[in-house]
Scaffold this motif. Structure first.
Motif, PDB file in Angstrom:
ATOM      1  N   LYS A   1       0.821  -1.225   0.000  1.00 30.00           N
ATOM      2  CA  LYS A   1       0.000   0.000   0.000  1.00 30.00           C
ATOM      3  C   LYS A   1       0.853   1.271   0.000  1.00 30.00           C
ATOM      4  O   LYS A   1       2.006   1.262   0.454  1.00 30.00           O
ATOM      5  N   LEU A   2       0.235   2.306  -0.481  1.00 29.69           N
ATOM      6  CA  LEU A   2       0.896   3.614  -0.519  1.00 29.69           C
ATOM      7  C   LEU A   2       0.002   4.644   0.176  1.00 29.69           C
ATOM      8  O   LEU A   2      -1.217   4.643  -0.022  1.00 29.69           O
ATOM      9  N   VAL A   3       0.610   5.487   0.993  1.00 30.39           N
ATOM     10  CA  VAL A   3      -0.116   6.632   1.550  1.00 30.39           C
ATOM     11  C   VAL A   3       0.682   7.872   1.182  1.00 30.39           C
ATOM     12  O   VAL A   3       1.874   7.968   1.486  1.00 30.39           O
ATOM     13  N   LEU A   4       0.007   8.792   0.515  1.00 29.86           N
ATOM     14  CA  LEU A   4       0.685   9.978  -0.013  1.00 29.86           C
ATOM     15  C   LEU A   4      -0.013  11.234   0.496  1.00 29.86           C
ATOM     16  O   LEU A   4      -1.231  11.381   0.338  1.00 29.86           O
TER      17      LEU A   4
ATOM     18  N   GLY B   1      -3.813   0.814  -7.883  1.00 31.24           N
ATOM     19  CA  GLY B   1      -5.260   0.833  -8.071  1.00 31.24           C
ATOM     20  C   GLY B   1      -5.935   1.082  -6.742  1.00 31.24           C
ATOM     21  O   GLY B   1      -5.257   1.398  -5.748  1.00 31.24           O
ATOM     22  N   ALA B   2      -7.258   0.899  -6.697  1.00 28.79           N
ATOM     23  CA  ALA B   2      -8.070   1.101  -5.487  1.00 28.79           C
ATOM     24  C   ALA B   2      -7.723   2.421  -4.799  1.00 28.79           C
ATOM     25  O   ALA B   2      -7.535   2.480  -3.584  1.00 28.79           O
ATOM     26  N   LEU B   3      -7.628   3.486  -5.593  1.00 26.09           N
ATOM     27  CA  LEU B   3      -7.205   4.781  -5.042  1.00 26.09           C
ATOM     28  C   LEU B   3      -8.328   5.432  -4.216  1.00 26.09           C
ATOM     29  O   LEU B   3      -9.496   5.342  -4.580  1.00 26.09           O
ATOM     30  N   THR B   4      -7.933   6.045  -3.104  1.00 26.83           N
ATOM     31  CA  THR B   4      -8.897   6.858  -2.343  1.00 26.83           C
ATOM     32  C   THR B   4      -8.286   8.241  -2.178  1.00 26.83           C
ATOM     33  O   THR B   4      -7.055   8.386  -2.184  1.00 26.83           O
ATOM     34  N   ARG B   5      -9.133   9.225  -2.026  1.00 22.75           N
ATOM     35  CA  ARG B   5      -8.623  10.587  -1.842  1.00 22.75           C
ATOM     36  C   ARG B   5      -9.425  11.322  -0.767  1.00 22.75           C
ATOM     37  O   ARG B   5     -10.628  11.187  -0.695  1.00 22.75           O
TER      38      ARG B   5
ATOM     39  N   VAL C   1      -3.994  20.431   2.348  1.00 18.74           N
ATOM     40  CA  VAL C   1      -3.372  19.144   2.034  1.00 18.74           C
ATOM     41  C   VAL C   1      -4.423  18.131   1.608  1.00 18.74           C
ATOM     42  O   VAL C   1      -5.592  18.269   1.944  1.00 18.74           O
ATOM     43  N   PHE C   2      -3.966  17.167   0.843  1.00 14.76           N
ATOM     44  CA  PHE C   2      -4.846  16.038   0.519  1.00 14.76           C
ATOM     45  C   PHE C   2      -4.068  14.759   0.733  1.00 14.76           C
ATOM     46  O   PHE C   2      -2.826  14.755   0.765  1.00 14.76           O
ATOM     47  N   LEU C   3      -4.802  13.682   0.876  1.00 14.83           N
ATOM     48  CA  LEU C   3      -4.184  12.392   1.162  1.00 14.83           C
ATOM     49  C   LEU C   3      -4.717  11.378   0.159  1.00 14.83           C
ATOM     50  O   LEU C   3      -5.931  11.288  -0.033  1.00 14.83           O
ATOM     51  N   ILE C   4      -3.811  10.670  -0.484  1.00  9.80           N
ATOM     52  CA  ILE C   4      -4.237   9.630  -1.428  1.00  9.80           C
ATOM     53  C   ILE C   4      -3.702   8.292  -0.921  1.00  9.80           C
ATOM     54  O   ILE C   4      -2.557   8.220  -0.449  1.00  9.80           O
TER      55      ILE C   4
END
Ligand code: SAM
Length: 298
Positions: free
Chosen positions: A232-235, A272-276, A289-292
């Motif tokens: 997973k990635l948290v940006l 995939g399965a991106l959330t924002r 700020v935003f978080l993806i």
């Protein structure tokens, strides 16, 4: 008429007059009145009973206290009495003390609201929820002075704290030592070209680092490369802004990002399965700020 004359008689008492004058300005409880008027609680209670009996004041329960306030308005025949009480000279300094008390009340209320707000304890919440995760192997891209790396190390099996700045890494190492975290590996490397092997990490976090790098898509591709399938990635990044001073003063290379642009780059490198989630503007700050989050597709 009888009520009127009784009311006038009742206010012949200077303490009662002072109490009424205070209550004409704000609802007050017994202990507040005691501290404002400086007479014994039993005496204040006696005066309140008398005023209440005449229908001049009313009581109301709030947060476990009984507050007393004025019960009549300008249409009441006794209103001139209240006006006289309000306008009487304040020889004892009651009104200055009342102002102080109301200011303290506001401070207490603001503090209570902040304490009750769930976000007030966000750090504890984040830690508690994260402790429910399986022990993850995490890479922190652009760790800076290591605040996030150390917080993550509380619940991760291992953290790879990566930054190209030796100064930042030294502070991050000191922070980790101070907090007794021995599960952090520090890498002084360029995020565009990492030495970490492909497909081994569970989670990559990138917090406010992408606006510093030359090629955000290349760094996101490195994140995808080092993650396991399903990793997973948290940006966390800044929304587009016009604060050009950050380019020179803080070394930013990008004035924030449109989330859609980064989402397109993420899909391109295999997420995939991106959330924002976009955070509301905070106070007068020009930055939002935003978080993806995303999952590396297998
Ligand atoms: C604003 S700090 C972010 C600190 C931390 N992630 C946080 O959220 O508190 C950005 C960090 O990215 C690092 N950085 C910028 N470009 C980099 C690159 N190409 N490779 C490695 N680190 C980089 C900088 O040295 C700096 O420490």
């Amino acid at each position: 008429m009888e009520e009127l004359s009784q009311s006038f008689r009742a206010l012949g008492d200077p303490t009662r007059l002072r109490i009424l004058r205070l209550m004409a300005r704000a609802p007050l409880n017994v202990s507040e009145l005691v501290s404002l008027v400086g007479v014994a609680q039993s005496s204040v209670s006696h005066h309140l009973g008398k005023l209440k009996g005449l229908g001049l004041i009313r009581e109301e329960r709030q947060a476990g206290f009984t507050y007393y306030s004025l019960a009549l308005g300008p249409e009441d025949a006794r209103w001139p009495l209240i006006r006289l009480a309000r306008e009487a000279a304040d020889e004892e300094g009651d009104l200055a003390r009342l102002e102080d008390l109301l200011r303290q009340r506001e401070d207490r209320q603001a503090l209570n609201e902040r304490l009750l707000e769930p976000g007030q304890s966000w750090f504890l919440w984040a830690g508690a929820l994260a402790s429910l995760l399986p022990a993850l192997d995490v890479a922190d891209f652009g760790c800076g002075t290591g605040v996030l790396s150390v917080a993550i190390a509380r619940w991760a099996s291992r953290v790879w704290a990566i930054d190209q700045s030796e100064v930042a890494l030294t502070q991050a190492r000191e922070r980790a030592a101070r907090e007794g975290r021995s599960n952090i590996r520090f890498l002084r490397e360029d995020l565009h070209r990492l030495s970490l092997p492909s497909g081994e990490r569970d989670l990559v976090v990138i917090s406010q680092s992408l606006h510093h790098v030359e090629s955000p898509p290349a760094v996101l591709a490195e994140a995808a490369r080092i993650l396991k399938p399903g990793g997973k990635l948290v940006l966390l990044e800044l929304m587009p802004h016009d604060e050009r001073w950050v380019l020179e003063r803080l070394g930013h290379r990008h004035l924030g990002f449109a989330p859609e642009t980064l989402e397109a780059s993420l899909r391109e490198v295999g997420f995939g399965a991106l959330t924002r989630d976009t955070h509301a503007r905070e106070g007068a700050s020009p930055f939002r700020v935003f978080l993806i989050t995303g999952v590396k597709q297998s």
